[in-house]
Scaffold this motif. Structure first.
Motif, mmCIF file in Angstrom:
data_model
loop_
_atom_site.group_PDB
_atom_site.id
_atom_site.type_symbol
_atom_site.label_atom_id
_atom_site.label_comp_id
_atom_site.label_asym_id
_atom_site.label_seq_id
_atom_site.Cartn_x
_atom_site.Cartn_y
_atom_site.Cartn_z
ATOM 1 N N ILE A 106 1.009 -0.841 -0.275
ATOM 2 C CA ILE A 106 -0.272 -0.163 -0.250
ATOM 3 C C ILE A 106 1.010 1.217 0.189
ATOM 4 C CG2 ILE A 106 -1.974 1.549 1.851
ATOM 5 C CD1 ILE A 106 -2.633 -1.085 2.934
ATOM 6 N N ARG A 107 0.392 2.289 -0.686
ATOM 7 C CA ARG A 107 1.094 3.175 -1.103
ATOM 8 C C ARG A 107 0.038 4.560 -0.483
ATOM 9 N NH1 ARG A 107 5.997 3.927 -1.916
ATOM 10 N NH2 ARG A 107 7.377 2.607 -3.139
ATOM 11 N N THR A 108 0.552 5.700 0.366
ATOM 12 C CA THR A 108 -0.334 6.609 0.651
ATOM 13 C C THR A 108 0.186 8.139 0.750
ATOM 14 O OG1 THR A 108 -0.555 6.084 3.866
ATOM 15 C CG2 THR A 108 -2.155 4.736 1.542
ATOM 16 N N SER A 109 -0.426 8.845 1.185
ATOM 17 C CA SER A 109 0.197 10.110 1.433
ATOM 18 C C SER A 109 0.990 10.344 2.989
ATOM 19 C CB SER A 109 -0.847 11.658 1.211
ATOM 20 O OG SER A 109 -1.135 11.473 -0.213
ATOM 21 N N THR A 110 -0.075 9.807 3.221
ATOM 22 C CA THR A 110 0.062 10.695 5.523
ATOM 23 C C THR A 110 -0.526 8.808 6.014
ATOM 24 O OG1 THR A 110 -2.454 10.855 4.973
ATOM 25 C CG2 THR A 110 -1.211 12.448 4.750
ATOM 26 N N PRO A 111 -0.294 8.676 7.217
ATOM 27 C CA PRO A 111 -0.226 7.936 7.934
ATOM 28 C C PRO A 111 -2.055 8.067 8.339
ATOM 29 C CG PRO A 111 1.677 8.810 8.942
ATOM 30 C CD PRO A 111 1.136 10.045 7.819
ATOM 31 N N GLU A 112 -2.985 8.870 8.214
ATOM 32 C CA GLU A 112 -4.307 9.232 8.670
ATOM 33 C C GLU A 112 -4.233 8.525 7.011
ATOM 34 O OE1 GLU A 112 -1.858 12.546 10.664
ATOM 35 O OE2 GLU A 112 -2.054 11.976 8.506
ATOM 36 N N GLU A 113 -4.413 8.541 6.244
ATOM 37 C CA GLU A 113 -5.078 7.816 4.936
ATOM 38 C C GLU A 113 -4.152 6.696 5.095
ATOM 39 O OE1 GLU A 113 -4.906 7.995 0.359
ATOM 40 O OE2 GLU A 113 -3.385 8.620 1.132
ATOM 41 N N LEU A 114 -3.849 5.960 5.125
ATOM 42 C CA LEU A 114 -3.476 4.170 5.578
ATOM 43 C C LEU A 114 -4.229 4.205 6.567
ATOM 44 C CD1 LEU A 114 -1.483 1.720 5.237
ATOM 45 C CD2 LEU A 114 0.221 2.909 7.231
ATOM 46 N N GLN A 115 -4.629 4.810 7.532
ATOM 47 C CA GLN A 115 -5.340 4.176 8.557
ATOM 48 C C GLN A 115 -6.353 3.626 7.982
ATOM 49 O OE1 GLN A 115 -5.621 6.604 12.287
ATOM 50 N NE2 GLN A 115 -6.968 4.847 13.034
ATOM 51 N N ALA A 116 -7.579 4.928 6.936
ATOM 52 C CA ALA A 116 -8.359 4.755 6.481
ATOM 53 C C ALA A 116 -8.063 3.433 5.445
ATOM 54 C CB ALA A 116 -8.575 6.058 5.619
ATOM 55 N N VAL A 117 -7.322 3.103 5.234
ATOM 56 C CA VAL A 117 -7.400 2.073 4.097
ATOM 57 C C VAL A 117 -7.073 1.130 4.729
ATOM 58 C CG1 VAL A 117 -5.533 0.251 1.995
ATOM 59 C CG2 VAL A 117 -5.817 3.302 1.801
#
Length: 164
Positions: A106-117
């Motif tokens: 997984i690649r995201t912009s922020t840790p918060e976006e990672l949490q949402a994924v």
């Protein structure tokens, strides 16, 4: 696949924008012969696609995580694949052996976006748990080395020494 095909693949991995004449010069073929070989490699599925290598951090996808998914059922069916493919932040998904059923990149912009994924992963039928590894730094990512593969059906296997 012969040594010329392997050399073509190595050159294309280094720079897929090269003209057939330039590729041919490296491997000792005409531009036409080179084009024909590349076409056949595509037809056989050896070359799956031509792409551009983008720096994830430069486009706002600097958070990299590998997530193992635990499940209560077999996860190797099309519904699981389709559910994972519908999450755009997932770059890769692999059925694995071991304590988990799937491994996703997984690649995201922020840790918060990672949490949402990660929350979305629990919407995939059968997923009962996750184990996440966040990469702090990537030393390297490399293409497959096609120039040192054996040509036979046991390519990549090493023979065992005989017992003495």
């Amino acid at each position: 696949m012969d040594e010329v095909d392997r050399a073509l693949l190595a050159e294309l991995q280094a720079d897929a924008t090269q003209a057939y004449a330039a590729l041919g010069k490296v491997v000792g073929l005409s531009a036409g012969s080179t084009h024909e070989r590349v076409r056949k490699l595509r037809e056989r599925g050896v070359i799956r696609r031509t792409t551009v290598d983008v720096d994830p951090a430069a486009v706002g996808r600097g958070v990299l995580a590998f997530v193992m998914l635990q499940a209560n059922a077999w996860m190797g069916d099309p519904p699981t694949r389709d559910a994972l493919a519908a999450i755009p932040q997932i770059q890769e998904a692999h059925i694995i052996a071991g304590s988990a059923s799937l491994l996703v990149k997984i690649r995201t912009s922020t840790p918060e976006e990672l949490q949402a994924v990660l929350r979305r992963l629990f919407d995939v039928e059968g997923v009962t748990g996750t184990q996440t590894i966040v990469a702090l730094e990537t030393f390297f990512e490399r293409p497959m080395n096609v120039t040192d593969l054996d040509a036979g059906p046991t390519a990549g296997q090493r023979s065992r020494p005989a017992n003495t």
